[in-house]
Design an enzyme around this catalytic site. Structure first.
Site, PDB file in Angstrom:
ATOM      1  N   VAL A 167       3.873  10.843   3.529  1.00 50.52           N
ATOM      2  CA  VAL A 167       2.820  10.670   2.756  1.00 50.52           C
ATOM      3  C   VAL A 167       2.558  11.723   1.711  1.00 50.52           C
ATOM      4  O   VAL A 167       1.885  11.577   0.770  1.00 50.52           O
ATOM      5  CB  VAL A 167       1.424  10.740   3.797  1.00 50.52           C
ATOM      6  CG1 VAL A 167       0.139  10.475   3.065  1.00 50.52           C
ATOM      7  CG2 VAL A 167       1.410   9.402   4.541  1.00 50.52           C
ATOM      8  N   GLY A 201       3.280  11.897  -2.193  1.00 53.05           N
ATOM      9  CA  GLY A 201       2.203  11.223  -3.070  1.00 53.05           C
ATOM     10  C   GLY A 201       3.127   9.931  -3.814  1.00 53.05           C
ATOM     11  O   GLY A 201       2.716   9.755  -5.103  1.00 53.05           O
ATOM     12  N   LEU A 202       3.918   9.473  -3.231  1.00 55.11           N
ATOM     13  CA  LEU A 202       4.450   8.116  -3.741  1.00 55.11           C
ATOM     14  C   LEU A 202       4.085   6.702  -3.416  1.00 55.11           C
ATOM     15  O   LEU A 202       4.771   5.855  -3.685  1.00 55.11           O
ATOM     16  CB  LEU A 202       6.143   8.257  -3.278  1.00 55.11           C
ATOM     17  CG  LEU A 202       7.091   9.505  -3.899  1.00 55.11           C
ATOM     18  CD1 LEU A 202       8.090   9.394  -3.247  1.00 55.11           C
ATOM     19  CD2 LEU A 202       7.191   9.189  -5.370  1.00 55.11           C
ATOM     20  N   GLY A 203       2.666   6.929  -3.085  1.00 50.52           N
ATOM     21  CA  GLY A 203       2.153   5.693  -3.311  1.00 50.52           C
ATOM     22  C   GLY A 203       2.050   4.867  -1.647  1.00 50.52           C
ATOM     23  O   GLY A 203       2.254   3.667  -1.861  1.00 50.52           O
ATOM     24  N   SER A 204       2.110   5.689  -0.635  1.00 57.95           N
ATOM     25  CA  SER A 204       1.870   4.955   0.559  1.00 57.95           C
ATOM     26  C   SER A 204       0.701   4.181   0.807  1.00 57.95           C
ATOM     27  O   SER A 204       0.641   3.112   1.709  1.00 57.95           O
ATOM     28  CB  SER A 204       2.109   5.977   1.787  1.00 57.95           C
ATOM     29  OG  SER A 204       1.214   6.932   1.674  1.00 57.95           O
ATOM     30  N   ALA A 217       0.889   0.806  -0.914  1.00 62.93           N
ATOM     31  CA  ALA A 217       2.246   0.104  -0.317  1.00 62.93           C
ATOM     32  C   ALA A 217       1.575  -0.435   0.784  1.00 62.93           C
ATOM     33  O   ALA A 217       2.068  -1.922   1.100  1.00 62.93           O
ATOM     34  CB  ALA A 217       3.298   0.965  -0.100  1.00 62.93           C
ATOM     35  N   ASP A 230      -0.581   1.743  -9.259  1.00 60.30           N
ATOM     36  CA  ASP A 230       0.304   1.827  -8.185  1.00 60.30           C
ATOM     37  C   ASP A 230       0.147   0.604  -7.258  1.00 60.30           C
ATOM     38  O   ASP A 230       1.459   0.006  -6.832  1.00 60.30           O
ATOM     39  CB  ASP A 230      -0.434   2.878  -6.972  1.00 60.30           C
ATOM     40  CG  ASP A 230      -2.029   2.860  -6.912  1.00 60.30           C
ATOM     41  OD1 ASP A 230      -2.601   1.966  -7.618  1.00 60.30           O
ATOM     42  OD2 ASP A 230      -2.412   3.848  -6.527  1.00 60.30           O
TER      43      ASP A 230
HETATM   44  O1  PMV Z   1      -1.329  10.859  -8.031  1.00 65.69           O
HETATM   45  P1  PMV Z   1      -0.742   9.530  -8.307  1.00 65.69           P
HETATM   46  O2  PMV Z   1       0.678   9.603  -8.370  1.00 65.69           O
HETATM   47  O3  PMV Z   1      -1.506   8.063  -7.340  1.00 65.69           O
HETATM   48  O4  PMV Z   1      -1.159   9.031  -9.833  1.00 65.69           O
HETATM   49  C1  PMV Z   1      -2.460   9.183 -10.222  1.00 65.69           C
HETATM   50  C2  PMV Z   1      -2.337   8.293 -11.758  1.00 65.69           C
HETATM   51  C3  PMV Z   1      -3.604   8.661 -12.435  1.00 65.69           C
HETATM   52  O5  PMV Z   1      -3.356   7.932 -13.687  1.00 65.69           O
HETATM   53  C4  PMV Z   1      -4.026  10.210 -12.618  1.00 65.69           C
HETATM   54  C5  PMV Z   1      -4.763   7.792 -11.657  1.00 65.69           C
HETATM   55  C6  PMV Z   1      -4.496   6.211 -11.687  1.00 65.69           C
HETATM   56  O6  PMV Z   1      -5.071   5.536 -10.966  1.00 65.69           O
HETATM   57  O7  PMV Z   1      -3.945   5.780 -12.679  1.00 65.69           O
END
Ligand code: PMV
Length: 320
Positions: free
Chosen positions: A102, A105-108, A111, A152
């Site tokens: 987690v 910060g790769l989008g768990s 997902a 995401d």
């Molecule tokens: O922190 P991450 O990897 O979930 O990226 C957020 C990306 C933003 O553009 C800052 C927010 C979004 O929802 O697009």
């Protein structure tokens, strides 16, 4: 029993400006979030998510409206939204298992949302297109996080690399055969909601300057899309640098990110930038084959952790 899995994501270009009506480029990464779901005869939902320290967490269907513990929220809100939309009620056993940490910060969160919704659609024989899955995933994420572009959710559902505009107004695949991107983790957890809200605040204070910055970002995204499709990594690297300047200007970079970015560039990367909300989490850089190892080592020597990921991963799918 139904089993599903979904990939993580990595933002390549257009971070933050994509929250405000502009495009971004995102790619799916091959760390997967697995879910297994089965029906129960009673009216309780039993959740096991060992990676989140959740063991036999029980919620009755009627309690899905009530506040849920943080770690269980994406799963239970997905279930609630699916039940509400399709008029279904059933007890469930749900187990999730993550291949990725987690903290990266790769989008768990997105997902797990996609894996659970895909599993429910299969379990209850509800036909959902990728766009239906996206819309319900995005609603689920907004119910919990309040802010975000939905990039995401798109990445984890559609997979591959995508050109994406806020809220899924545009979701188009980008043909990217290989992407020689090197990912470094700062070791610092980014607080995405906090960073996104801070940028909203800046936009309210200085609308002209910040909107100009977002418009520049949109131009970079369009050029980067072409660069990626043509495999012109030098150009893509230069555009990463330009995007990073814009992100610095809106105040989302940090010393630890800058440190890794500088190290990657010194070691011969064509370009480097933060990836995502900023403040922490990951940076990315791009280099040709002969410099790839140098860049990787330089990131590690500067205190970052090299994350070995394959990009362009498959989107959400049913597992046998
Ligand atoms: O922190 P991450 O990897 O979930 O990226 C957020 C990306 C933003 O553009 C800052 C927010 C979004 O929802 O697009």
């Amino acid at each position: 029993m139904v089993k599903t899995s979904s990939p993580g994501k990595l933002m390549l270009f257009g971070d933050h400006s994509v929250v405000h009506g502009r495009p971004c480029i995102v790619t799916a990464v091959d760390y997967r979030m697995n879910a297994s779901l089965s029906e129960r005869r009673d009216d309780i939902i039993v959740l096991n998510a060992p990676d989140m320290n959740i063991e036999n967490y029980v919620s009755s269907i009627k309690d899905l409206e009530k506040p849920q513990p943080k770690q269980a929220r994406f799963v239970l809100t997905s279930v609630r939204n699916f039940f509400d939309k399709y008029g279904i009620r059933s007890g469930l056993d749900i187990e999730t298992k993550s291949e990725f940490r987690v903290e990266y910060g790769l989008g768990s969160s997105s997902a797990v949302t996609a894996s659970v919704l895909k599993g429910l659609s299969e379990l209850f024989d509800v036909r959902m297109s990728n766009k239906d899955l996206f819309d319900l995933s995005y609603k689920t994420i907004l119910d919990i996080q309040e802010v975000g572009s939905g990039f995401d959710a798109a990445a984890t559902i559609y997979g591959g690399s995508l050109y994406f505009v806020t809220g899924g107004r545009v979701i188009e695949p980008i043909k990217a055969k290989e992407l020689p991107i090197i990912v470094g983790h700062t070791g610092v957890k980014a607080d995405t909601s906090k960073m996104v809200k801070m940028v909203y605040q800046r936009l309210a204070e200085e609308p002209e300057r910040i909107n100009r910055n977002f418009d520049e970002s949109a131009k970079i995204v369009d050029r980067a899309r072409r660069g990626i499709e043509e495999g012109n990594w030098k150009e893509v690297g230069m555009l990463m640098d330009q995007n990073q300047v814009l992100l610095r200007e809106i105040g989302v970079s940090s010393d630890v990110l800058e440190n890794l970015i500088t190290a990657a560039k010194k070691a011969g990367a064509y370009g480097a930038k933060l990836a995502g909300a900023g403040g922490g989490d990951c940076m990315i850089s791009i280099a040709d084959k002969k410099n790839y190892e140098n860049v990787k080592n330089a990131i590690e020597d500067a205190g970052g952790k090299f994350i070995d990921v394959k990009l362009n991963a498959d989107g959400v799918r049913i597992e046998k």
